[in-house]
Design a protein around this motif. Structure first.
Motif, PDB file in Angstrom:
ATOM      1  N   CYS A 376      40.938  51.315  50.088  1.00 21.73           N
ATOM      2  CA  CYS A 376      40.443  50.770  48.806  1.00 21.73           C
ATOM      3  C   CYS A 376      39.652  49.488  49.031  1.00 21.73           C
ATOM      4  CB  CYS A 376      41.610  50.511  47.861  1.00 21.73           C
ATOM      5  SG  CYS A 376      42.403  52.008  47.245  1.00 21.73           S
ATOM      6  N   ALA A 377      40.123  48.635  49.939  1.00 20.92           N
ATOM      7  CA  ALA A 377      39.423  47.379  50.218  1.00 20.92           C
ATOM      8  C   ALA A 377      38.063  47.645  50.839  1.00 20.92           C
ATOM      9  CB  ALA A 377      40.274  46.511  51.139  1.00 20.92           C
ATOM     10  N   TYR A 381      34.401  46.754  49.185  1.00 21.52           N
ATOM     11  CA  TYR A 381      33.454  45.891  49.880  1.00 21.52           C
ATOM     12  C   TYR A 381      32.096  46.580  50.068  1.00 21.52           C
ATOM     13  CZ  TYR A 381      31.374  43.065  53.585  1.00 21.52           C
ATOM     14  OH  TYR A 381      30.520  42.285  54.333  1.00 21.52           O
TER      15      TYR A 381
END
Length: 478
Positions: A376-377, A381
């Motif tokens: 998810c990160a 990004y």
């Protein structure tokens, strides 16, 4: 010309042969309203006569200084000598007509010095009364269809006739190549590709669905029960679109095929639950609320497209909403009538496999939770790296040979630039001409800024009554 060695005379003759054969082929069908591919002598002479009769209104006041230069004794002697040379070399009598009507060549004053005949013709060159690109390597013909530009159904017949005629012509004349493009042509090829894509995507989807259903349910009638609501929903939506709008975009139907996959999920809810509940009444009590709520939220998402300004998105939103309504209604009202009192036959292995996935303790697997957080990160990004195509012309399909025709035309005639057309409309001709001059001023400022390469201004020939009277007064004064 394929090899580039054909002369303008040969290209003109080839153009005549192709166009005349095409018009003969079109005699019965009537798809072609007109083809402009050459200017007859009588048209040229009529145009010259009109120009001479209306000369005071066509002459700008800036021309009078150039008239003075043409009316000196030296200029007259030089022009008369030039007239003799032209008359001695002519073959068809057109030069004699020109010299007799304008012996002093006052026509030269109408075109500012440095402005070529090619620019005067809007970027075309006139050879043998035919339209050529400035380098004289491509002869042009302009076909006016006898139907609306976006009528892809009738346009299909025209394109098929063109393709057949081109195939026949190139077989007999292998040294030549015929290319064509335009809005009706683009619409037809777009429609063709959508139909092919629909058959491919829906066919592949149905194959995958049939394999999964055949593996999960050991009943031949299950597939029919699964597809019946979707088929009903599609026809229900088309019927509603007919009664509400009467017509819709074929591209919207193509995109709407995605909705059929969503609609199948509601049918699967009902069918899968029948494995656990043998009583249709109890099945409806258990499934009516979740299926209706799921359907309403999805319909709400698609209905939001109705508030957009795009007709395509409106058609897609309306088609998808009605398709979901019809599918859900069939699944809850009609489908249970076909269930027997016993449970539907199924594959214990398949359902055990899905149950194992559903009961997997994800919340107790810390490594899996950590992996999900990392993914998810990364996605968050990298989401800003996405770029979007702002050119809506790319939303449709572009046929390679049509693109090649467009590129060749732009390269030969517009130095690789695209052409755009603007129109001024008003209640009266004078008002429309006034607005046209305003457009010309904007185009001129864009040209000065380097945004526009070149523009043709019809308002230089069509004048308001006040402008005509002003020029007539200046003519009499001169």
């Amino acid at each position: 010309s394929k090899d580039g060695v054909q002369s303008p005379d040969e290209l003109s003759a080839a153009c005549d042969t192709f166009v005349e054969s095409l018009l003969v082929r079109d005699t019965a069908s009537g798809y072609v309203a007109n083809i402009l591919y050459r200017i007859d002598d009588d048209v040229l002479f009529n145009g010259m006569n009109y120009a001479l009769e209306e000369l005071p209104t066509l002459v700008d006041t800036a021309c009078y200084g150039r008239f003075d230069a043409l009316l000196t004794q030296e200029a007259i002697d030089a022009q008369m000598a030039d007239n003799v040379r032209m008359l001695q070399s002519e073959v068809d009598g057109s030069v004699a007509e020109l010299v007799s009507q304008d012996p002093l060549a006052l026509r030269k004053a109408l075109f500012p010095e440095g402005r070529s005949a090619v620019n005067a013709l809007g970027g075309f060159r006139m050879i043998n009364r035919h339209f050529f690109t400035p380098d004289s390597t491509v002869v042009l013909a302009f076909l006016s269809p006898n139907f609306e530009s976006f009528d892809s159904k009738t346009g299909t017949y025209l394109v098929e006739m063109l393709e057949e005629q081109i195939e026949q012509f190139t077989a007999a004349n292998p040294d030549y190549e015929v290319l064509f493009h335009g809005s009706p042509v683009q619409s037809v090829f777009n429609s063709r590709q959508i139909k092919k894509d629909l058959l491919l995507t829906i066919g592949l989807s149905l194959i995958i669905i049939c394999l999964v259903v055949a593996w999960c349910f050991r009943n031949k009638s299950t597939l029919l029960l699964l597809l019946s609501p979707v088929v009903y929903g599609a026809f229900f939506s088309l019927a509603c679109m007919y009664w509400i709008k009467g017509s819709m975009s074929l591209l919207a139907v193509g995109i709407g095929a995605i909705v059929l996959g969503v609609a199948l999920s509601y049918c699967l809810h009902v069918l899968t639950h029948s494995k656990y509940v043998s009583d249709p009444i109890q099945l409806l009590k258990d499934q009516s609320t979740p299926v209706c709520l799921g359907c309403l939220t999805t319909i709400g998402a698609f209905a939001g497209l109705l508030f957009t300004q795009s007709e395509l998105l409106k058609d897609f939103g309306m088609f998808a909403s009605f398709a979901l309504i019809g599918t859900t209604a069939f699944a809850l009202i009609f489908l249970p009538h076909f269930f027997s009192k016993r449970q539907l036959a199924h594959s214990p292995m398949a359902f055990a496999f899905f149950d194992k996935i559903n009961t997997y303790p994800i919340d107790r697997k810390k490594w899996l939770i950590g992996l999900i957080i990392v993914v998810c990160a990364v996605c968050f990004y990298t989401s800003s790296w996405v770029t979007f195509d702002s050119d809506l012309k790319h939303i449709g399909y572009n046929e390679p040979k049509v693109l090649r025709s467009q590129a060749l035309y732009a390269e030969k005639n517009n130095q690789g630039c695209a052409s755009m057309y603007y129109a001024a409309t008003a209640g009266t001709l004078d008002s429309a001409l006034t607005y046209s001059r305003a457009i010309a001023r904007v185009c001129d400022s864009l040209k000065q800024a380097g945004v526009v390469k070149r523009f043709s201004n019809v308002s230089s020939l069509l004048l308001t009554e006040a402008e005509q009277q002003s020029r007539i007064d200046a003519w009499h004064s001169y």
